[in-house]
Motif scaffolding. Structure first.
Motif, PDB file in Angstrom:
ATOM      1  N   ARG A  37       0.888  -1.271   0.183  1.00 11.00           N
ATOM      2  CA  ARG A  37      -0.013  -0.056  -0.129  1.00 11.00           C
ATOM      3  C   ARG A  37       0.815   1.114   0.055  1.00 11.00           C
ATOM      4  N   GLU A  38       2.007   1.177   0.771  1.00  4.26           N
ATOM      5  CA  GLU A  38       2.695   2.451   0.789  1.00  4.26           C
ATOM      6  C   GLU A  38       3.580   2.742  -0.331  1.00  4.26           C
ATOM      7  N   GLN A  39       3.921   1.655  -0.937  1.00  2.00           N
ATOM      8  CA  GLN A  39       4.581   1.934  -2.395  1.00  2.00           C
ATOM      9  C   GLN A  39       3.815   2.287  -3.460  1.00  2.00           C
ATOM     10  N   ASN A  40       2.485   2.150  -3.243  1.00  2.00           N
ATOM     11  CA  ASN A  40       1.457   2.553  -4.342  1.00  2.00           C
ATOM     12  C   ASN A  40       0.523   3.630  -3.973  1.00  2.00           C
ATOM     13  N   GLU A  41       0.859   4.460  -2.893  1.00  2.00           N
ATOM     14  CA  GLU A  41      -0.008   5.591  -2.634  1.00  2.00           C
ATOM     15  C   GLU A  41       0.800   6.715  -3.114  1.00  2.00           C
ATOM     16  N   PRO A  42      -0.198   7.804  -3.309  1.00  2.00           N
ATOM     17  CA  PRO A  42       0.593   8.924  -3.815  1.00  2.00           C
ATOM     18  C   PRO A  42       1.313   9.750  -2.456  1.00  2.00           C
ATOM     19  N   TYR A  43       2.079  10.625  -2.921  1.00  2.00           N
ATOM     20  CA  TYR A  43       2.951  11.403  -1.998  1.00  2.00           C
ATOM     21  C   TYR A  43       3.135  12.507  -2.163  1.00  2.00           C
ATOM     22  N   VAL A  44       2.402  13.416  -1.334  1.00  2.00           N
ATOM     23  CA  VAL A  44       2.294  14.965  -1.952  1.00  2.00           C
ATOM     24  C   VAL A  44       3.039  15.740  -0.964  1.00  2.00           C
ATOM     25  N   ILE A  45       3.958  16.557  -1.233  1.00  2.00           N
ATOM     26  CA  ILE A  45       5.102  17.323  -0.591  1.00  2.00           C
ATOM     27  C   ILE A  45       4.613  18.820  -0.657  1.00  2.00           C
ATOM     28  N   VAL A  46       4.942  19.719   0.412  1.00  2.00           N
ATOM     29  CA  VAL A  46       4.760  21.009   0.117  1.00  2.00           C
ATOM     30  C   VAL A  46       6.060  21.716   0.386  1.00  2.00           C
ATOM     31  N   ASP A  47       6.644  22.681  -0.069  1.00  2.00           N
ATOM     32  CA  ASP A  47       7.989  23.141   0.312  1.00  2.00           C
ATOM     33  C   ASP A  47       7.680  25.018  -0.336  1.00  2.00           C
ATOM     34  N   THR A  57       4.114  25.348   9.243  1.00  2.00           N
ATOM     35  CA  THR A  57       3.668  23.855   9.113  1.00  2.00           C
ATOM     36  C   THR A  57       2.725  23.571   8.191  1.00  2.00           C
ATOM     37  N   PHE A  58       3.098  22.982   7.204  1.00  2.00           N
ATOM     38  CA  PHE A  58       2.026  22.564   6.256  1.00  2.00           C
ATOM     39  C   PHE A  58       1.391  21.085   6.444  1.00  2.00           C
ATOM     40  N   THR A  59       0.190  20.922   6.533  1.00  2.00           N
ATOM     41  CA  THR A  59      -0.379  19.628   6.599  1.00  2.00           C
ATOM     42  C   THR A  59      -1.072  19.247   5.399  1.00  2.00           C
ATOM     43  N   VAL A  60      -0.951  17.844   4.757  1.00  2.00           N
ATOM     44  CA  VAL A  60      -1.462  17.504   3.658  1.00  2.00           C
ATOM     45  C   VAL A  60      -2.498  16.341   3.823  1.00  2.00           C
ATOM     46  N   GLU A  61      -3.582  16.554   3.342  1.00  2.00           N
ATOM     47  CA  GLU A  61      -4.591  15.484   3.257  1.00  2.00           C
ATOM     48  C   GLU A  61      -4.698  15.042   1.824  1.00  2.00           C
ATOM     49  N   ALA A  62      -4.997  13.693   1.829  1.00  2.00           N
ATOM     50  CA  ALA A  62      -5.376  13.189   0.344  1.00  2.00           C
ATOM     51  C   ALA A  62      -6.138  11.722   0.172  1.00  2.00           C
ATOM     52  N   ARG A  63      -6.369  11.699  -0.797  1.00  2.00           N
ATOM     53  CA  ARG A  63      -7.157  10.173  -1.242  1.00  2.00           C
ATOM     54  C   ARG A  63      -6.307   9.432  -2.115  1.00  2.00           C
ATOM     55  N   GLY A  64      -5.876   7.952  -2.085  1.00  2.00           N
ATOM     56  CA  GLY A  64      -5.346   7.427  -2.921  1.00  2.00           C
ATOM     57  C   GLY A  64      -6.051   6.231  -3.421  1.00  2.00           C
ATOM     58  N   PRO A  65      -5.464   5.199  -4.411  1.00  2.00           N
ATOM     59  CA  PRO A  65      -5.979   4.101  -4.606  1.00  2.00           C
ATOM     60  C   PRO A  65      -6.800   3.274  -3.383  1.00  2.00           C
ATOM     61  N   PHE A  66      -6.303   3.489  -2.247  1.00  2.00           N
ATOM     62  CA  PHE A  66      -6.845   2.554  -1.279  1.00  2.00           C
ATOM     63  C   PHE A  66      -7.393   3.312  -0.287  1.00  2.00           C
ATOM     64  N   GLY A  67      -7.813   4.516  -0.554  1.00  2.00           N
ATOM     65  CA  GLY A  67      -8.536   5.352   0.312  1.00  2.00           C
ATOM     66  C   GLY A  67      -7.874   6.306   0.939  1.00  2.00           C
ATOM     67  N   ASP A  68      -8.256   6.989   1.996  1.00  2.00           N
ATOM     68  CA  ASP A  68      -7.604   8.050   2.428  1.00  2.00           C
ATOM     69  C   ASP A  68      -6.034   7.740   2.772  1.00  2.00           C
ATOM     70  N   VAL A  69      -5.124   8.626   2.553  1.00  2.00           N
ATOM     71  CA  VAL A  69      -3.831   8.730   2.826  1.00  2.00           C
ATOM     72  C   VAL A  69      -3.594   9.274   4.292  1.00  2.00           C
ATOM     73  N   GLU A  70      -2.678   8.857   5.047  1.00  2.00           N
ATOM     74  CA  GLU A  70      -2.451   9.227   6.387  1.00  2.00           C
ATOM     75  C   GLU A  70      -1.967  10.682   6.155  1.00  2.00           C
ATOM     76  N   PRO A  71      -2.102  11.600   7.046  1.00  2.00           N
ATOM     77  CA  PRO A  71      -2.006  12.968   6.760  1.00  2.00           C
ATOM     78  C   PRO A  71      -0.509  13.064   6.935  1.00  2.00           C
ATOM     79  N   MET A  72       0.156  14.143   6.260  1.00  2.00           N
ATOM     80  CA  MET A  72       1.578  14.433   6.436  1.00  2.00           C
ATOM     81  C   MET A  72       1.827  15.582   6.800  1.00  2.00           C
TER      82      MET A  72
END
Length: 233
Positions: free
Chosen positions: A55-65, A148-163
């Motif tokens: 799941r982790e290898q196939n989830e989106p990974y959204v970063i903010v900078d 401090t940026f907080t990112v929430e998103a959905r991937g192919p397996f549902g909600d992604v853990e907030p980053m």
């Protein structure tokens, strides 16, 4: 001891041996049962770990900078990018404290309005940039340099853990921000222009008399042509 007594003793001994064997077998069966339970538990843990890794290898990974818009640029931008392998959907970015620009209330309003929107989809490799500030104005102001940026998103397996990302640009005061992409080319062109100018001056110094004579001859020839035109008319 008579025969009946011997038979009784032998029967008692057999019973004791049978009891011991039953006890040993029971303990062995219990140990086997416990081992089987442990094997099932380990197998379940391995399966859960494999599923989590997949799941982790196939989830989106959204970063903010927060970064310069380009090498050598004084414009700072907030960049949102999906560096994961799959589509990110319903991307929401919040920040603490709220973003504010030292370059005017209009830029602050546009920035906050843009980041307040939910991004419907962010494909792998997609990068969004929002104008944030001008570095010189930023470091001369009293506005925060850490967010401090907080990112929430959905991937192919549902909600992604907030980053969460802590971005602090205060260290940029003492660092080099790179050069413009065309800086090296500009320097080479400038060096070529200086060389050509030096060659021109050297040529003029060595051939000054010939150049002046050629110019004078051109002037005289032009005068004669003009004079001939006047006489002809």
């Amino acid at each position: 001891m008579d025969t009946e007594n011997w038979i009784a003793v032998a029967a008692g001994a057999v019973a004791v041996v049978a009891a011991v064997i039953s006890f040993v077998q029971a303990r062995h069966a219990k140990a086997q049962s416990q081992a089987a339970v442990e094997q099932v538990r380990v197998a379940r843990q391995q399966l859960e770990q494999a599923e989590r890794v997949h799941r982790e290898q196939n989830e989106p990974y959204v970063i903010v900078d927060i970064q310069p818009d380009a090498p050598g640029s004084s414009l700072l931008v907030v960049a949102i990018e999906n560096i994961g392998p799959t589509m990110a959907r319903d991307v929401k970015v919040t920040t603490d404290p709220p973003l504010a620009s030292a370059s005017g209330d209009n830029l602050t309003e546009r920035l906050q309005r843009g980041l307040a929107r939910t991004i419907p989809m962010l494909p792998p490799g997609r990068r969004l940039k929002y104008a944030f500030d001008v570095s010189s104005r930023r470091f001369e102001s009293d506005l925060p340099t850490a967010y401090t940026f907080t990112v929430e998103a959905r991937g192919p397996f549902g909600d992604v853990e907030p980053m969460e990302y802590l971005v602090d640009i205060s260290s940029w005061r003492e660092t080099l921000r790179g050069e413009r992409p065309n800086a090296k080319m500009e320097k080479k062109l400038s060096d070529m222009a200086n060389s050509l100018s030096a060659l021109t001056k050297a040529y003029q110094g060595a051939n000054g008399s010939a150049i002046r004579a050629e110019r004078q001859a051109s002037v005289d020839r032009l005068r004669r042509e003009l004079g001939g035109d006047d006489s002809a008319s």
